[in-house]
Design a protein around this motif. Structure first.
Motif, short mmCIF file in Angstrom:
data_model
loop_
_atom_site.label_atom_id
_atom_site.label_comp_id
_atom_site.label_asym_id
_atom_site.label_seq_id
_atom_site.Cartn_x
_atom_site.Cartn_y
_atom_site.Cartn_z
N LEU A 41 -2.99 -9.57 1.58
CA LEU A 41 -3.93 -8.87 2.44
C LEU A 41 -3.81 -7.37 2.29
O LEU A 41 -4.81 -6.64 2.28
N GLY A 42 -2.56 -6.90 2.13
CA GLY A 42 -2.36 -5.47 1.92
C GLY A 42 -3.04 -4.99 0.65
O GLY A 42 -3.63 -3.90 0.61
N TRP A 64 -5.45 2.09 2.82
CA TRP A 64 -4.14 1.61 3.24
C TRP A 64 -4.04 1.60 4.77
O TRP A 64 -3.28 0.83 5.35
N ARG A 65 -4.83 2.46 5.44
CA ARG A 65 -4.79 2.53 6.90
C ARG A 65 -5.23 1.21 7.55
O ARG A 65 -4.77 0.86 8.64
N TRP A 66 -6.09 0.46 6.87
CA TRP A 66 -6.55 -0.81 7.42
C TRP A 66 -5.46 -1.88 7.40
O TRP A 66 -5.60 -2.91 8.06
N CYS A 67 -4.38 -1.63 6.68
CA CYS A 67 -3.24 -2.54 6.75
C CYS A 67 -2.62 -2.53 8.15
O CYS A 67 -1.94 -3.49 8.54
N LEU A 68 -2.87 -1.48 8.89
CA LEU A 68 -2.43 -1.39 10.29
C LEU A 68 -3.58 -1.71 11.25
O LEU A 68 -3.42 -2.43 12.23
N SER A 121 0.81 -1.22 0.00
CA SER A 121 0.00 0.00 0.00
C SER A 121 0.85 1.27 0.00
O SER A 121 0.30 2.37 0.06
N LEU A 122 2.16 1.12 -0.10
CA LEU A 122 3.04 2.29 0.01
C LEU A 122 2.76 3.37 -1.03
O LEU A 122 2.80 4.57 -0.69
N PRO A 123 2.49 3.02 -2.29
CA PRO A 123 2.19 4.10 -3.24
C PRO A 123 0.99 4.96 -2.82
O PRO A 123 1.02 6.18 -2.97
#
Length: 476
Positions: free
Chosen positions: A160-161, A170-174, A38-40
Protein backbone atom coordinates in the motif's frame (compact mmCIF):
# COMPACT_ATOMS: atom_id res chain seq x y z
CA UNK A 1 -28.67 -5.86 8.94
CA UNK A 2 -30.08 -3.37 11.46
CA UNK A 3 -30.77 -6.20 13.91
CA UNK A 4 -27.06 -6.92 13.99
CA UNK A 5 -26.50 -3.50 15.51
CA UNK A 6 -29.46 -3.60 17.90
CA UNK A 7 -29.71 -7.26 18.95
CA UNK A 8 -26.78 -8.13 21.22
CA UNK A 9 -27.66 -11.84 21.03
CA UNK A 10 -27.65 -12.03 17.23
CA UNK A 11 -25.44 -15.01 16.24
CA UNK A 12 -23.61 -13.06 13.52
CA UNK A 13 -22.92 -10.00 15.65
CA UNK A 14 -19.68 -11.45 17.02
CA UNK A 15 -18.29 -11.82 13.48
CA UNK A 16 -18.87 -8.14 12.82
CA UNK A 17 -16.97 -7.42 16.03
CA UNK A 18 -14.16 -9.60 14.67
CA UNK A 19 -14.22 -7.68 11.38
CA UNK A 20 -13.87 -4.35 13.21
CA UNK A 21 -11.03 -5.32 15.53
CA UNK A 22 -9.22 -7.19 12.74
CA UNK A 23 -9.44 -4.14 10.47
CA UNK A 24 -8.03 -1.80 13.08
CA UNK A 25 -5.35 -4.33 14.03
CA UNK A 26 -4.37 -4.41 10.37
CA UNK A 27 -4.01 -0.62 10.39
CA UNK A 28 -1.92 -0.70 13.58
CA UNK A 29 0.48 -3.32 12.24
CA UNK A 30 0.82 -2.10 8.66
CA UNK A 31 1.49 1.42 9.92
CA UNK A 32 4.81 0.12 11.13
CA UNK A 33 5.86 -0.55 7.53
CA UNK A 34 3.62 1.50 5.22
CA UNK A 35 5.81 4.55 5.73
CA UNK A 36 9.01 2.54 5.25
CA UNK A 37 8.48 2.09 1.50
CA UNK A 38 8.06 5.85 1.06
CA UNK A 39 11.05 6.85 3.18
CA UNK A 40 13.31 7.79 0.25
CA UNK A 41 10.68 10.27 -1.00
CA UNK A 42 9.93 11.65 2.48
CA UNK A 43 13.67 11.98 3.15
CA UNK A 44 14.19 13.99 -0.03
CA UNK A 45 11.24 16.33 0.56
CA UNK A 46 11.91 16.93 4.26
CA UNK A 47 15.72 16.76 4.04
CA UNK A 48 15.96 13.99 6.62
CA UNK A 49 19.32 12.65 7.72
CA UNK A 50 19.83 8.89 7.63
CA UNK A 51 19.39 8.76 11.42
CA UNK A 52 16.10 10.67 11.20
CA UNK A 53 14.97 8.32 8.42
CA UNK A 54 15.41 5.32 10.68
CA UNK A 55 13.57 7.02 13.54
CA UNK A 56 10.50 7.57 11.38
CA UNK A 57 10.02 3.80 11.68
CA UNK A 58 11.53 3.36 15.14
CA UNK A 59 9.52 6.13 16.84
CA UNK A 60 6.26 4.38 16.02
CA UNK A 61 7.37 0.89 17.02
CA UNK A 62 9.08 2.08 20.20
CA UNK A 63 6.23 4.26 21.47
CA UNK A 64 3.74 1.56 20.58
CA UNK A 65 5.65 -1.29 22.19
CA UNK A 66 6.83 0.45 25.33
CA UNK A 67 3.38 1.84 26.24
CA UNK A 68 1.32 -1.24 25.44
CA UNK A 69 1.49 -2.60 28.97
CA UNK A 70 0.02 0.62 30.34
CA UNK A 71 -2.54 0.66 27.53
CA UNK A 72 -3.57 -2.88 28.39
CA UNK A 73 -4.19 -2.04 32.04
CA UNK A 74 -6.09 1.12 31.11
CA UNK A 75 -8.31 -1.00 28.87
CA UNK A 76 -8.91 -3.47 31.71
CA UNK A 77 -9.80 -0.85 34.28
CA UNK A 78 -11.22 2.13 32.39
CA UNK A 79 -13.27 0.03 29.97
CA UNK A 80 -12.27 -1.77 26.79
CA UNK A 81 -14.82 -0.14 24.49
CA UNK A 82 -14.07 3.35 25.79
CA UNK A 83 -10.30 2.82 25.53
CA UNK A 84 -10.64 1.36 22.05
CA UNK A 85 -12.63 4.34 20.73
CA UNK A 86 -10.31 6.92 22.33
CA UNK A 87 -7.33 5.10 20.85
CA UNK A 88 -8.97 5.11 17.41
CA UNK A 89 -9.71 8.83 17.59
CA UNK A 90 -6.21 9.75 18.74
CA UNK A 91 -4.63 7.54 16.11
CA UNK A 92 -6.66 9.23 13.39
CA UNK A 93 -5.71 12.71 14.60
CA UNK A 94 -2.01 11.80 14.79
CA UNK A 95 -2.19 10.33 11.28
CA UNK A 96 -3.75 13.51 9.90
CA UNK A 97 -1.06 15.59 11.62
CA UNK A 98 1.70 13.40 10.19
CA UNK A 99 0.33 13.77 6.69
CA UNK A 100 0.38 17.58 6.90
CA UNK A 101 3.74 18.27 8.59
CA UNK A 102 6.61 20.33 7.14
CA UNK A 103 9.74 19.02 8.88
CA UNK A 104 11.47 15.79 9.77
CA UNK A 105 11.17 16.45 13.50
CA UNK A 106 7.41 16.89 13.18
CA UNK A 107 7.13 13.64 11.23
CA UNK A 108 8.98 11.74 13.95
CA UNK A 109 6.72 13.32 16.60
CA UNK A 110 3.61 12.38 14.63
CA UNK A 111 4.81 8.81 14.29
CA UNK A 112 5.46 8.67 18.03
CA UNK A 113 1.94 9.95 18.73
CA UNK A 114 0.53 7.29 16.43
CA UNK A 115 2.36 4.72 18.54
CA UNK A 116 0.99 6.17 21.77
CA UNK A 117 -2.64 5.86 20.65
CA UNK A 118 -2.03 2.50 19.02
CA UNK A 119 -0.91 1.37 22.46
CA UNK A 120 -4.42 2.13 23.72
CA UNK A 121 -6.26 0.70 20.73
CA UNK A 122 -4.46 -2.60 20.12
CA UNK A 123 -4.71 -4.26 23.57
CA UNK A 124 -8.32 -3.14 23.92
CA UNK A 125 -9.10 -4.74 20.55
CA UNK A 126 -7.50 -8.06 21.48
CA UNK A 127 -9.18 -8.09 24.90
CA UNK A 128 -12.54 -7.48 23.18
CA UNK A 129 -11.83 -10.41 20.88
CA UNK A 130 -10.89 -12.67 23.80
CA UNK A 131 -14.15 -11.90 25.58
CA UNK A 132 -16.27 -12.18 22.41
CA UNK A 133 -14.84 -15.63 21.59
CA UNK A 134 -14.13 -17.25 24.98
CA UNK A 135 -13.64 -20.86 23.81
CA UNK A 136 -14.41 -23.52 21.21
CA UNK A 137 -13.83 -23.83 17.49
CA UNK A 138 -15.16 -20.33 16.85
CA UNK A 139 -12.33 -19.01 19.04
CA UNK A 140 -9.78 -20.95 16.98
CA UNK A 141 -11.17 -19.50 13.77
CA UNK A 142 -11.40 -15.96 15.15
CA UNK A 143 -7.83 -15.96 16.45
CA UNK A 144 -6.53 -17.48 13.23
CA UNK A 145 -8.18 -14.67 11.24
CA UNK A 146 -7.01 -12.01 13.68
CA UNK A 147 -3.48 -13.36 13.90
CA UNK A 148 -3.18 -13.73 10.15
CA UNK A 149 -4.45 -10.19 9.60
CA UNK A 150 -1.81 -8.91 11.98
CA UNK A 151 0.82 -11.13 10.40
CA UNK A 152 0.08 -9.90 6.89
CA UNK A 153 -0.12 -6.28 8.00
CA UNK A 154 3.59 -5.64 7.60
CA UNK A 155 3.66 -6.99 4.04
CA UNK A 156 0.45 -5.17 3.09
CA UNK A 157 2.01 -1.98 4.41
CA UNK A 158 4.84 -2.28 1.93
CA UNK A 159 2.39 -2.78 -0.96
CA UNK A 160 0.00 0.00 0.00
CA UNK A 161 2.88 2.34 0.75
CA UNK A 162 4.26 1.77 -2.74
CA UNK A 163 0.91 2.43 -4.40
CA UNK A 164 0.21 5.61 -2.45
CA UNK A 165 3.72 6.97 -2.87
CA UNK A 166 3.75 6.35 -6.62
CA UNK A 167 0.27 7.64 -7.48
CA UNK A 168 -0.44 10.20 -4.78
CA UNK A 169 2.19 11.22 -2.23
CA UNK A 170 4.11 9.66 0.65
CA UNK A 171 1.86 11.78 2.90
CA UNK A 172 -1.10 9.56 2.02
CA UNK A 173 0.67 6.69 3.75
CA UNK A 174 -0.46 8.48 6.91
CA UNK A 175 -3.64 10.19 5.71
CA UNK A 176 -5.15 6.88 4.53
CA UNK A 177 -5.76 5.97 8.16
CA UNK A 178 -8.26 8.78 8.69
CA UNK A 179 -11.29 7.41 6.77
CA UNK A 180 -10.65 3.91 8.14
CA UNK A 181 -10.65 5.26 11.69
CA UNK A 182 -13.89 7.20 11.13
CA UNK A 183 -15.69 4.06 9.92
CA UNK A 184 -14.27 1.99 12.77
CA UNK A 185 -15.35 4.50 15.44
CA UNK A 186 -18.90 4.54 14.08
CA UNK A 187 -19.12 0.74 13.97
CA UNK A 188 -17.51 0.29 17.39
CA UNK A 189 -19.93 2.73 19.01
CA UNK A 190 -22.88 0.69 17.68
CA UNK A 191 -21.59 -2.87 18.02
CA UNK A 192 -19.36 -3.09 21.06
CA UNK A 193 -20.53 -3.49 24.63
CA UNK A 194 -18.47 -2.17 27.52
CA UNK A 195 -16.46 -4.54 29.69
CA UNK A 196 -14.00 -4.01 32.53
CA UNK A 197 -11.81 -6.11 34.76
CA UNK A 198 -13.21 -6.74 38.21
CA UNK A 199 -11.41 -5.67 41.36
CA UNK A 200 -8.82 -3.00 42.08
CA UNK A 201 -8.39 -0.31 39.45
CA UNK A 202 -5.03 1.22 40.45
CA UNK A 203 -2.56 1.87 37.66
CA UNK A 204 1.16 1.39 38.24
CA UNK A 205 2.48 4.59 36.72
CA UNK A 206 6.00 4.13 38.13
CA UNK A 207 6.30 0.81 36.32
CA UNK A 208 5.03 2.42 33.12
CA UNK A 209 7.75 5.06 33.34
CA UNK A 210 10.55 2.59 34.11
CA UNK A 211 9.65 0.11 31.35
CA UNK A 212 9.16 2.88 28.77
CA UNK A 213 12.44 4.56 29.68
CA UNK A 214 14.24 1.21 29.85
CA UNK A 215 13.07 0.04 26.45
CA UNK A 216 13.75 3.48 24.97
CA UNK A 217 17.31 3.46 26.34
CA UNK A 218 17.82 -0.07 24.98
CA UNK A 219 16.72 0.78 21.44
CA UNK A 220 18.57 4.11 21.43
CA UNK A 221 21.72 2.40 22.68
CA UNK A 222 21.53 -0.09 19.82
CA UNK A 223 20.98 2.80 17.42
CA UNK A 224 24.09 4.61 18.64
CA UNK A 225 26.06 1.39 18.22
CA UNK A 226 25.97 1.99 14.46
CA UNK A 227 29.15 4.02 15.07
CA UNK A 228 30.84 1.45 17.30
CA UNK A 229 29.99 -0.69 20.32
CA UNK A 230 32.83 0.67 22.46
CA UNK A 231 31.52 4.22 22.67
CA UNK A 232 30.83 5.49 26.19
CA UNK A 233 27.36 6.71 25.19
CA UNK A 234 26.40 3.24 23.92
CA UNK A 235 27.57 1.56 27.10
CA UNK A 236 25.80 4.11 29.28
CA UNK A 237 22.47 3.76 27.48
CA UNK A 238 22.60 -0.04 27.50
CA UNK A 239 23.62 -0.11 31.16
CA UNK A 240 20.81 2.31 31.96
CA UNK A 241 18.38 0.07 30.11
CA UNK A 242 19.47 -2.95 32.15
CA UNK A 243 19.03 -1.04 35.42
CA UNK A 244 15.61 0.37 34.50
CA UNK A 245 14.25 -2.93 33.21
CA UNK A 246 15.56 -4.72 36.31
CA UNK A 247 13.77 -2.19 38.50
CA UNK A 248 10.63 -2.81 36.45
CA UNK A 249 10.78 -6.59 36.93
CA UNK A 250 11.48 -6.31 40.66
CA UNK A 251 8.57 -3.92 41.07
CA UNK A 252 6.24 -6.28 39.22
CA UNK A 253 7.20 -9.05 41.64
CA UNK A 254 6.73 -6.95 44.78
CA UNK A 255 4.07 -4.32 44.05
CA UNK A 256 0.48 -5.14 44.99
CA UNK A 257 -0.96 -3.80 41.70
CA UNK A 258 1.66 -4.49 39.02
CA UNK A 259 1.48 -3.25 35.47
CA UNK A 260 2.50 -6.72 34.26
CA UNK A 261 1.45 -9.45 36.71
CA UNK A 262 4.27 -11.98 36.57
CA UNK A 263 1.71 -14.78 36.92
CA UNK A 264 1.01 -14.20 33.22
CA UNK A 265 4.54 -15.29 32.32
CA UNK A 266 4.43 -19.06 32.62
CA UNK A 267 6.84 -20.98 30.42
CA UNK A 268 4.55 -21.58 27.46
CA UNK A 269 3.17 -18.06 27.33
CA UNK A 270 6.67 -16.58 27.69
CA UNK A 271 7.78 -18.71 24.75
CA UNK A 272 4.89 -17.37 22.67
CA UNK A 273 5.83 -13.79 23.56
CA UNK A 274 9.45 -14.41 22.52
CA UNK A 275 8.25 -15.86 19.21
CA UNK A 276 6.16 -12.74 18.63
CA UNK A 277 9.26 -10.63 19.30
CA UNK A 278 11.21 -12.61 16.71
CA UNK A 279 8.39 -12.22 14.18
CA UNK A 280 8.44 -8.46 14.75
CA UNK A 281 12.20 -8.24 14.29
CA UNK A 282 11.91 -10.07 10.98
CA UNK A 283 8.82 -8.42 9.50
CA UNK A 284 9.74 -4.87 10.56
CA UNK A 285 13.52 -4.92 10.75
CA UNK A 286 14.88 -7.31 8.12
CA UNK A 287 12.20 -6.79 5.46
CA UNK A 288 12.90 -3.04 5.46
CA UNK A 289 16.33 -3.79 4.05
CA UNK A 290 14.85 -5.91 1.30
CA UNK A 291 12.83 -2.90 0.12
CA UNK A 292 16.01 -0.79 0.23
CA UNK A 293 17.76 -3.38 -1.94
CA UNK A 294 14.95 -3.34 -4.47
CA UNK A 295 14.72 0.46 -4.64
CA UNK A 296 18.34 1.53 -4.24
CA UNK A 297 20.28 -1.32 -5.88
CA UNK A 298 17.77 -2.80 -8.34
CA UNK A 299 16.26 0.65 -9.06
CA UNK A 300 12.64 -0.42 -8.50
CA UNK A 301 10.05 2.32 -8.12
CA UNK A 302 8.15 2.40 -4.80
CA UNK A 303 5.20 0.70 -6.49
CA UNK A 304 7.39 -2.00 -7.99
CA UNK A 305 9.05 -2.60 -4.64
CA UNK A 306 5.68 -2.77 -2.93
CA UNK A 307 4.32 -5.18 -5.51
CA UNK A 308 7.49 -7.20 -5.14
CA UNK A 309 6.52 -7.87 -1.53
CA UNK A 310 3.03 -9.13 -2.44
CA UNK A 311 4.43 -12.62 -3.03
CA UNK A 312 5.02 -12.99 0.69
CA UNK A 313 1.47 -11.87 1.44
CA UNK A 314 0.08 -14.42 -1.02
CA UNK A 315 2.24 -17.15 0.49
CA UNK A 316 0.98 -16.32 3.99
CA UNK A 317 -2.69 -16.06 3.03
CA UNK A 318 -2.54 -19.27 0.95
CA UNK A 319 -0.92 -21.26 3.74
CA UNK A 320 -3.17 -20.12 6.58
CA UNK A 321 -6.39 -21.98 5.56
CA UNK A 322 -4.56 -25.30 5.32
CA UNK A 323 -2.66 -24.66 8.53
CA UNK A 324 -5.85 -23.70 10.38
CA UNK A 325 -7.67 -26.80 9.13
CA UNK A 326 -4.89 -29.13 10.27
CA UNK A 327 -4.24 -27.35 13.57
CA UNK A 328 -6.61 -29.58 15.63
CA UNK A 329 -4.90 -32.68 14.24
CA UNK A 330 -1.30 -31.74 14.97
CA UNK A 331 -1.63 -29.09 17.67
CA UNK A 332 0.26 -25.77 17.74
CA UNK A 333 3.68 -26.94 18.99
CA UNK A 334 4.86 -28.53 15.70
CA UNK A 335 3.76 -25.39 13.85
CA UNK A 336 5.82 -23.18 16.16
CA UNK A 337 8.91 -25.34 15.65
CA UNK A 338 8.67 -26.03 11.92
CA UNK A 339 7.45 -22.54 10.96
CA UNK A 340 10.59 -20.65 12.10
CA UNK A 341 12.84 -23.27 10.48
CA UNK A 342 11.14 -22.81 7.11
CA UNK A 343 11.13 -19.01 7.47
CA UNK A 344 14.84 -18.96 8.30
CA UNK A 345 15.61 -20.87 5.10
CA UNK A 346 13.75 -18.27 3.04
CA UNK A 347 15.46 -15.34 4.74
CA UNK A 348 18.90 -16.93 4.43
CA UNK A 349 18.23 -17.37 0.70
CA UNK A 350 18.07 -13.56 0.49
CA UNK A 351 21.71 -13.35 1.56
CA UNK A 352 22.66 -14.42 -1.97
CA UNK A 353 21.18 -11.36 -3.73
CA UNK A 354 23.56 -9.60 -6.13
CA UNK A 355 23.86 -6.14 -7.68
CA UNK A 356 22.56 -7.25 -11.08
CA UNK A 357 20.45 -10.14 -9.85
CA UNK A 358 16.92 -11.01 -10.90
CA UNK A 359 13.92 -10.51 -8.65
CA UNK A 360 12.37 -13.73 -10.01
CA UNK A 361 15.27 -15.97 -9.02
CA UNK A 362 16.86 -14.21 -6.05
CA UNK A 363 13.95 -12.60 -4.19
CA UNK A 364 10.61 -14.19 -5.09
CA UNK A 365 11.51 -17.78 -4.03
CA UNK A 366 12.83 -16.46 -0.72
CA UNK A 367 9.63 -14.53 -0.01
CA UNK A 368 7.47 -17.58 -0.78
CA UNK A 369 9.47 -19.83 1.55
CA UNK A 370 9.61 -17.21 4.31
CA UNK A 371 5.88 -16.50 3.94
CA UNK A 372 4.96 -20.16 4.38
CA UNK A 373 7.10 -20.40 7.49
CA UNK A 374 5.73 -17.20 9.03
CA UNK A 375 2.14 -18.33 8.33
CA UNK A 376 2.71 -21.48 10.36
CA UNK A 377 3.92 -19.28 13.19
CA UNK A 378 1.12 -16.71 12.96
CA UNK A 379 -1.78 -19.18 13.05
CA UNK A 380 -1.32 -20.47 16.63
CA UNK A 381 0.98 -18.04 18.40
CA UNK A 382 -1.58 -15.37 19.33
CA UNK A 383 -3.95 -17.97 20.74
CA UNK A 384 -1.21 -19.68 22.76
CA UNK A 385 -0.11 -16.34 24.20
CA UNK A 386 -3.60 -15.76 25.69
CA UNK A 387 -4.71 -19.31 26.52
CA UNK A 388 -5.75 -19.68 30.14
CA UNK A 389 -5.37 -15.99 31.02
CA UNK A 390 -7.72 -14.79 33.74
CA UNK A 391 -10.22 -12.20 32.38
CA UNK A 392 -8.81 -9.71 34.91
CA UNK A 393 -5.47 -9.89 33.09
CA UNK A 394 -6.76 -10.07 29.51
CA UNK A 395 -5.63 -6.55 28.60
CA UNK A 396 -2.19 -6.97 30.17
CA UNK A 397 -1.62 -10.31 28.45
CA UNK A 398 -2.70 -9.05 25.03
CA UNK A 399 -0.57 -5.95 25.52
CA UNK A 400 2.45 -8.10 26.30
CA UNK A 401 2.01 -10.00 23.04
CA UNK A 402 1.68 -6.85 20.97
CA UNK A 403 4.53 -5.18 22.85
CA UNK A 404 6.76 -8.16 22.11
CA UNK A 405 6.09 -7.78 18.39
CA UNK A 406 6.73 -4.02 18.28
CA UNK A 407 9.72 -4.01 20.61
CA UNK A 408 11.13 -6.89 18.60
CA UNK A 409 10.72 -4.74 15.50
CA UNK A 410 12.37 -1.65 16.99
CA UNK A 411 15.26 -3.61 18.51
CA UNK A 412 15.62 -5.66 15.36
CA UNK A 413 15.77 -2.54 13.19
CA UNK A 414 18.40 -0.96 15.45
CA UNK A 415 20.55 -4.09 15.61
CA UNK A 416 20.24 -4.89 11.91
CA UNK A 417 21.12 -1.28 11.06
CA UNK A 418 24.27 -1.57 13.15
CA UNK A 419 25.17 -4.82 11.38
CA UNK A 420 24.47 -3.22 8.01
CA UNK A 421 26.63 -0.17 8.68
CA UNK A 422 29.56 -2.32 9.83
CA UNK A 423 29.29 -4.68 6.85
CA UNK A 424 28.90 -1.94 4.25
CA UNK A 425 31.62 0.23 5.84
CA UNK A 426 29.41 3.29 5.36
CA UNK A 427 29.79 3.11 1.59
CA UNK A 428 26.99 3.91 -0.84
CA UNK A 429 28.41 1.90 -3.73
CA UNK A 430 25.95 -0.82 -4.84
CA UNK A 431 28.40 -3.65 -4.18
CA UNK A 432 29.03 -2.43 -0.63
CA UNK A 433 25.32 -1.89 0.00
CA UNK A 434 24.67 -5.49 -1.02
CA UNK A 435 27.37 -6.67 1.41
CA UNK A 436 25.47 -4.85 4.15
CA UNK A 437 22.18 -6.45 3.11
CA UNK A 438 23.81 -9.89 3.08
CA UNK A 439 24.88 -9.41 6.70
CA UNK A 440 21.38 -8.30 7.71
CA UNK A 441 19.68 -11.29 6.08
CA UNK A 442 22.12 -13.78 7.59
CA UNK A 443 21.64 -12.30 11.05
CA UNK A 444 17.86 -12.32 10.64
CA UNK A 445 17.90 -15.97 9.52
CA UNK A 446 19.80 -16.92 12.68
CA UNK A 447 17.33 -15.00 14.85
CA UNK A 448 14.33 -16.70 13.26
CA UNK A 449 15.96 -20.12 13.54
CA UNK A 450 16.44 -19.46 17.24
CA UNK A 451 12.64 -19.19 17.40
CA UNK A 452 12.40 -22.92 16.65
CA UNK A 453 14.70 -23.61 19.61
CA UNK A 454 12.51 -21.43 21.84
CA UNK A 455 9.37 -23.27 20.72
CA UNK A 456 11.00 -26.68 21.29
CA UNK A 457 12.15 -25.79 24.81
CA UNK A 458 9.32 -23.57 26.06
CA UNK A 459 6.03 -24.54 24.39
CA UNK A 460 5.08 -27.44 26.62
CA UNK A 461 1.96 -29.48 27.23
CA UNK A 462 -0.13 -32.03 25.36
CA UNK A 463 -2.10 -31.18 22.23
CA UNK A 464 -5.26 -31.06 24.35
CA UNK A 465 -3.67 -28.62 26.80
CA UNK A 466 -2.63 -26.30 23.98
CA UNK A 467 -5.89 -26.42 22.00
CA UNK A 468 -8.63 -24.23 23.51
CA UNK A 469 -11.15 -25.77 21.15
CA UNK A 470 -10.61 -29.07 22.97
CA UNK A 471 -10.02 -27.87 26.49
CA UNK A 472 -9.15 -24.69 28.28
CA UNK A 473 -6.89 -26.10 30.95
CA UNK A 474 -4.24 -23.87 32.42
CA UNK A 475 -0.81 -24.68 31.03
CA UNK A 476 2.08 -25.74 33.22
Amino acid sequence: MSSLFTDTSHPNRKWLVLAIVAMTQLVVVLDGTIVAISLPHAQAELHLSDVQRQWVVTAYALAFGSLLLLGGRIADFWGRKRTYIVGLAGFGIASAYGGLIHSGAELIIARGLQGVFAALMAPAALAILTITFPMGRERNTAFAIFGTTAGMGAAIGFILGGILTEYASWRWCLLVNVPIVVVAIFAAALLLTESKAQGDTKLDIISAVTVTAGLGALVYGFTLAEHGWNQLSVLLYLAGAVVLLTVFVVRQATYAHPLLPLRILNRTRSGAFLLQMIAGATMIGAMLYLTFHMQIVLQFTPLQAGLGMIVQTVAISSTVPFATKLLPKFGPRPYLIIGPIIASVGIFYLSFVTVGGSYWTQIMPALIIAGIGMALLFVPVQNIALLGVDPHDAGAASATGNASNQIGGSIGLAVFTTIYVEASAGSHLPADLVEGYHAVFRASAVVVLFGAVIAFLMIRGSKADLMPGITVKEMH
